[in-house]
Design a protein around this motif. Structure first.
Motif, mmCIF file in Angstrom:
data_model
loop_
_atom_site.group_PDB
_atom_site.id
_atom_site.type_symbol
_atom_site.label_atom_id
_atom_site.label_comp_id
_atom_site.label_asym_id
_atom_site.label_seq_id
_atom_site.Cartn_x
_atom_site.Cartn_y
_atom_site.Cartn_z
ATOM 1 N N GLU B 253 22.422 56.013 -0.172
ATOM 2 C CA GLU B 253 21.530 56.546 0.868
ATOM 3 C C GLU B 253 22.173 57.721 1.601
ATOM 4 O O GLU B 253 21.494 58.483 2.269
ATOM 5 N N MET B 254 23.499 57.855 1.422
ATOM 6 C CA MET B 254 24.165 59.043 1.957
ATOM 7 C C MET B 254 23.620 60.296 1.270
ATOM 8 O O MET B 254 23.538 61.360 1.873
ATOM 9 N N TYR B 255 23.270 60.155 -0.002
ATOM 10 C CA TYR B 255 22.794 61.300 -0.779
ATOM 11 C C TYR B 255 21.279 61.351 -0.854
ATOM 12 O O TYR B 255 20.730 62.030 -1.698
ATOM 13 N N GLU B 256 20.600 60.605 0.021
ATOM 14 C CA GLU B 256 19.149 60.575 -0.013
ATOM 15 C C GLU B 256 18.592 61.940 0.334
ATOM 16 O O GLU B 256 19.045 62.582 1.291
ATOM 17 N N GLY B 257 17.638 62.393 -0.437
ATOM 18 C CA GLY B 257 17.024 63.682 -0.151
ATOM 19 C C GLY B 257 17.782 64.856 -0.731
ATOM 20 O O GLY B 257 17.422 66.000 -0.501
ATOM 21 N N TYR B 258 18.816 64.583 -1.466
ATOM 22 C CA TYR B 258 19.569 65.671 -2.096
ATOM 23 C C TYR B 258 19.147 65.816 -3.546
ATOM 24 O O TYR B 258 18.842 64.822 -4.219
ATOM 25 N N VAL B 259 19.132 67.054 -4.015
ATOM 26 C CA VAL B 259 18.787 67.323 -5.410
ATOM 27 C C VAL B 259 20.049 67.754 -6.135
ATOM 28 O O VAL B 259 20.680 68.750 -5.774
ATOM 29 N N PHE B 260 20.446 67.006 -7.110
ATOM 30 C CA PHE B 260 21.583 67.408 -7.951
ATOM 31 C C PHE B 260 21.540 66.639 -9.261
ATOM 32 O O PHE B 260 20.823 65.652 -9.391
ATOM 33 N N ASP B 261 22.289 67.141 -10.223
ATOM 34 C CA ASP B 261 22.296 66.501 -11.541
ATOM 35 C C ASP B 261 23.570 65.693 -11.715
ATOM 36 O O ASP B 261 24.620 66.048 -11.188
ATOM 37 N N VAL B 262 23.442 64.641 -12.482
ATOM 38 C CA VAL B 262 24.643 63.972 -12.955
ATOM 39 C C VAL B 262 25.058 64.684 -14.231
ATOM 40 O O VAL B 262 24.264 64.807 -15.162
#
Lengths: 427, 412
Positions: B253-262
């Motif tokens: 949930e720290m990265y909620e709303g972030y767009v990035f690829d694995v």
């Protein structure tokens, strides 16, 4: 020169003159080796600094830190000379000297300009390569005698690598020898006088290929990156010189840098016009002034040309070193045996065919006769003395050699002149 | 020995067999990244067996943690993975927050994303640079350090330290980011994005580099999972697993709303996710995968790190925007003698080197009853022995370097 000294002292044909002449030449070359190493190490630091976005030495010896190497040299001399317990003491101590002696000896036959050579050797190409090849002994000795496993690995790699690369290196060197028809470096250099189109590298596509392969093999032959497997830092700690310290360690480096210069200078003599600039300015000045002084001035310019070309070669080696990762041992051997040797053979065959079919060269395309042997080398004061010893069969025009002989006959007047600084071949 | 099983990879066929030699590589060796000691069994240039030895940097960090309060132990987490100290701080902070059931305010969450992704970039830059060094190329190392230095300057401005930050604490961070910090960070990112292709030219696509790394140390996805490899080492083998996506809710949930690829190659096609990240109007193209590369080899592990740097840049850019858009508190650090409830908590985070887990058991006192750290490098290092069989001596730095181990984290 020996005769000249004997004449001064009026002692006839004495050994003293030869000794003094040899000493002068030896000291001059020692300066090239020692000062050259100082310069090259400083250069390496500055160049690597520039490549890596940093400054390099800036403090010692003024703004550009050019005394840094000297300061380091003093530090190295002051350091303790350690011989490990497990080492073979005699071999361990003698190994660095073998390397330095080998690369130093290679300078004997290296002409810095026409006639500016310590000892005229008719088979100079052969001599330089053979003596440089001895340098591998020092690495093998050092690695074997250190009593360290990492050093032994370095020695094994060196033995495998350098001995393999001698093969394509020799094949590349044969090409200019074949085109010029002589193994005398002075003659090979002089045959490339004139415009840069006369340089052997532009002779035909195959010599161009050969020059590139020569440089690759020479880089491998003197253990420079990406072929510096014998001292691969990340794998073998420091390879063959792991156990060395102080002055002995620095002698390895002096040997490395001076052989770098030897192979670069050899490349410039064999392929890049030797002591002749791209535009024959020195020659032109020499002719305009004329006589002995003109000859000397053109010689000095020639020495400058050769040093500059050697420096460019060394710089390229440094550039490569600080840009590329290191190859693996099997890749180094693959490169040698699968690519360099066949390509060198192709270059040799191609260049031979080109010569045989008398196809146009860069020089003939711009309208110059091939291998114009300039007036200066054939008339009057200075000669290419070795030409009469090795009948240059590959030269299309045999007349100059006739003139050589006649010029040689009355060169007695020349010998008394104080101009022949390090001139060889006359005794 | 020659009559033993043929499928034993340690048995190498030779025309001429020589004596075997046992060599100690390390603990003092330029390419063992600290104090790793490898005992090599070599036959000429060929290495038949490698045995890693640990423990030269053991500092009893866990035991010390059982004698200190939760906030006091923060500096010790710095010294575990000293190249990504911020991410170590984050891991410990999160597990204490989980134990205390503390929820971070919005602004603190974005701050943590900025800081931990910056830490990831710094760590991957060192990994990249030292990998070049392992392969004998000195220049990329300094290029990597030059960029890392700029990150360290930013960190120094934020927390006053350059290596062991102790910045993120349970409950938030010791301080908010200074005024104007985000602008400087943005400036750095814009500048850094232009450097990335340079690094690709120097290493990723360099033909010598490719020939040294492609096809070397190939680790199948199964093997990577079996040995518990995590992070870029796991993803380099084509296992789609990143705790920022697949982790615990408290972490994701720290990265909620972030767009990035694995960054992970599709094991079917061997393709990496399309670079849909744009800067200066152009998309930041990924260099092509060389023909010789096999999924799971050293080259892929390196490549994953290089691409992750781009994703981190992308994350930081989003995080800065979000951080600036939110006002309010960045979190209140817990008290120095915060009492811990008599419960246990375990939490794994995606540190640059893999999954860094912290385990803590409280007993109502401010000093935890048990502290344990699960190190990613430890598991990643365990594949050294099976990977380094029947290879050449020069491949050992290539393989160990591609695992990117930090001994401080392994020995603790």
């Amino acid at each position: 020169m020996a005769d000249f000294i004997n004449n001064i002292f009026g002692i006839g044909d004495s050994w003293v003159g030869y000794l003094i002449a040899a000493l002068i030449a030896a000291v001059l070359i020692l300066h090239v080796v020692a000062v050259g190493a100082l310069l090259f190490i400083w250069m390496e630091r500055k160049i690597s600094g520039r490549i890596q976005d940093r400054l390099g030495p800036t403090r010692v010896g003024g703004k550009y830190g050019w005394l840094q190497t000297l300061a380091d040299g003093i530090k190295l001399i002051a350091k303790e000379d350690i011989t490990p317990d497990l080492a073979d003491r005699f071999l361990f101590k003698i190994a660095p000297y073998v390397g330095l002696a080998a690369s130093y000896a290679a300078f004997i036959a290296l002409p810095f300009a026409d006639g500016v050579v310590a000892q005229h050797v008719n088979t100079a190409v052969f001599f330089v390569l053979a003596v440089l090849g001895l340098e591998v002994f020092s690495v093998i000795l050092a690695g074997y005698a250190s009593g360290s496993k990492w050093s032994l690995f370095g020695a094994m790699r060196e033995a495998a690598q350098v001995v393999s690369y001698e093969v394509p290196l020799g094949m590349c060197v044969v090409v200019p020898v074949m085109i010029c028809g002589t193994m005398n470096l002075t003659t090979i250099g002089n045959m490339q006088a004139g415009l840069f189109t006369n340089w052997l590298v532009f002779n035909d596509p195959f010599t161009f290929l050969t020059a590139i392969i020569y440089f690759t093999c020479a880089t491998a032959g003197v253990n420079r990156a990406p072929f510096d497997l014998a001292e691969a830092e990340s794998e073998l700690v420091a390879g063959f010189h792991t156990e060395y310290s102080g002055l002995r360690w620095s002698l390895f480096f002096m040997a490395e840098y001076s052989s770098m210069f030897v192979v670069s200078a050899l490349a410039s003599i064999l392929f890049f016009g030797g002591s002749h600039g791209p535009i024959p300015v020195g020659q032109w000045i020499g002719e305009t002034i004329g006589g002995t002084w003109g000859l000397n001035i053109s010689r000095i310019i020639g020495v400058g040309n050769l040093l500059l070309k050697g420096l460019i070669g060394v710089t390229v080696m440094m550039w490569i070193r600080w840009t590329f990762p290191r190859l693996r041992i099997d890749q180094v051997m693959t490169m040698c045996l699968k690519y360099c040797v066949p390509l060198a053979a192709l270059g040799f065959i191609g260049a031979t065919t080109w010569q045989y079919l008398d196809l146009p060269t860069a020089n003939s395309l711009v309208g110059n006769p091939r291998y114009e042997k300039h007036e200066m080398w054939t008339e009057g004061v200075e000669v290419t003395p070795a030409a009469d010893a090795s009948p240059a069969s590959g030269i299309p025009d045999p007349e100059p050699h006739q003139e050589d002989k006649t010029a040689n006959a009355d060169s007695v007047t020349v010998k008394t002149l104080p101009v022949s600084v390090v001139k060889g071949g006359e005794r | 020995m020659a009559t033993s099983k043929i499928d034993d990879p340690r048995v190498i066929e030779f025309d001429v067999r020589t004596d075997e030699m046992l060599i100690n590589m390390g603990p003092q060796h330029p390419s063992t990244h600290g104090v790793l000691r490898l005992v090599l069994r070599t036959d000429g240039e060929v290495v038949s067996d490698v045995e890693p030895h640990l423990g030269y940097l053991h500092r009893c960090a866990e035991k010390i943690g059982e004698n200190l309060t939760a906030r006091q132990w923060i500096p010790y987490t710095d010294r575990m993975d000293y190249l990504a100290a911020m991410n170590m701080n984050l891991g410990w902070s999160l597990v204490i927050e989980k134990l205390l059931e503390y929820d971070l305010p919005e602004r603190g969450r974005h701050l943590r994303v900025i800081i931990s992704e910056m830490g990831r970039i710094a760590s991957h830059l060192v990994a990249m640079g030292t990998y070049g060094l392992d392969l004998g190329s000195f220049t990329p190392f300094l290029y990597g350090f030059r960029e890392r230095e700029k990150i360290l300057n930013l960190f120094e401005e934020a927390c006053g330290a350059r290596l062991t930050y102790s910045y993120l604490t349970p409950g938030g961070a010791t301080a908010d980011l200074p005024v104007g910090w985000t602008d400087k960070c943005r400036q750095f990112l814009n500048q850094f994005k232009e450097v990335i292709p340079e690094l690709h030219t120097l290493l990723t696509t360099n033909s010598i580099f490719v020939s040294r790394t492609a096809g070397i140390g190939v680790m199948s996805a199964k093997m990577a999972v079996d040995y518990g490899c995590t992070g870029p080492v796991l993803r380099g083998s084509g296992v789609y697993h990143d705790l920022r996506f697949h982790g615990e809710e408290r972490y994701t949930e720290m990265y909620e709303g972030y767009v990035f690829d694995v960054i992970c190659a599709d094991p079917e096609t061997g393709k990496y996710p399309e670079s849909n990240y744009e800067f200066h109007g152009d998309s930041l193209d990924y260099p092509e995968i060389p023909r010789q590369a096999i999924l799971g080899d050293c080259w892929h592990r390196f490549y994953v790190r290089m691409l992750e740097v781009v994703q981190s840049v992308r994350l930081i850019e989003q995080a800065i925007e979000k951080y600036e858009a939110t006002s309010g508190d960045w979190g209140t650090p817990i008290k120095l003698v915060q009492k811990l409830p008599a419960k246990e908590a375990y939490m794994e985070t995606e540190a640059p080197r893999g999954q860094m887990g912290f385990y803590v058991v409280g007993n109502g006192d401010s000093i935890p009853w048990r502290v344990r750290a699960r190190s990613s490098s430890f598991c990643n290092l365990s594949v050294t022995a099976p990977l380094c069989q029947g290879i050449l001596l020069a491949d050992i730095p290539a393989i160990v370097g591609s695992l990117d181990v930090v001994m401080g984290e392994i020995d603790r």
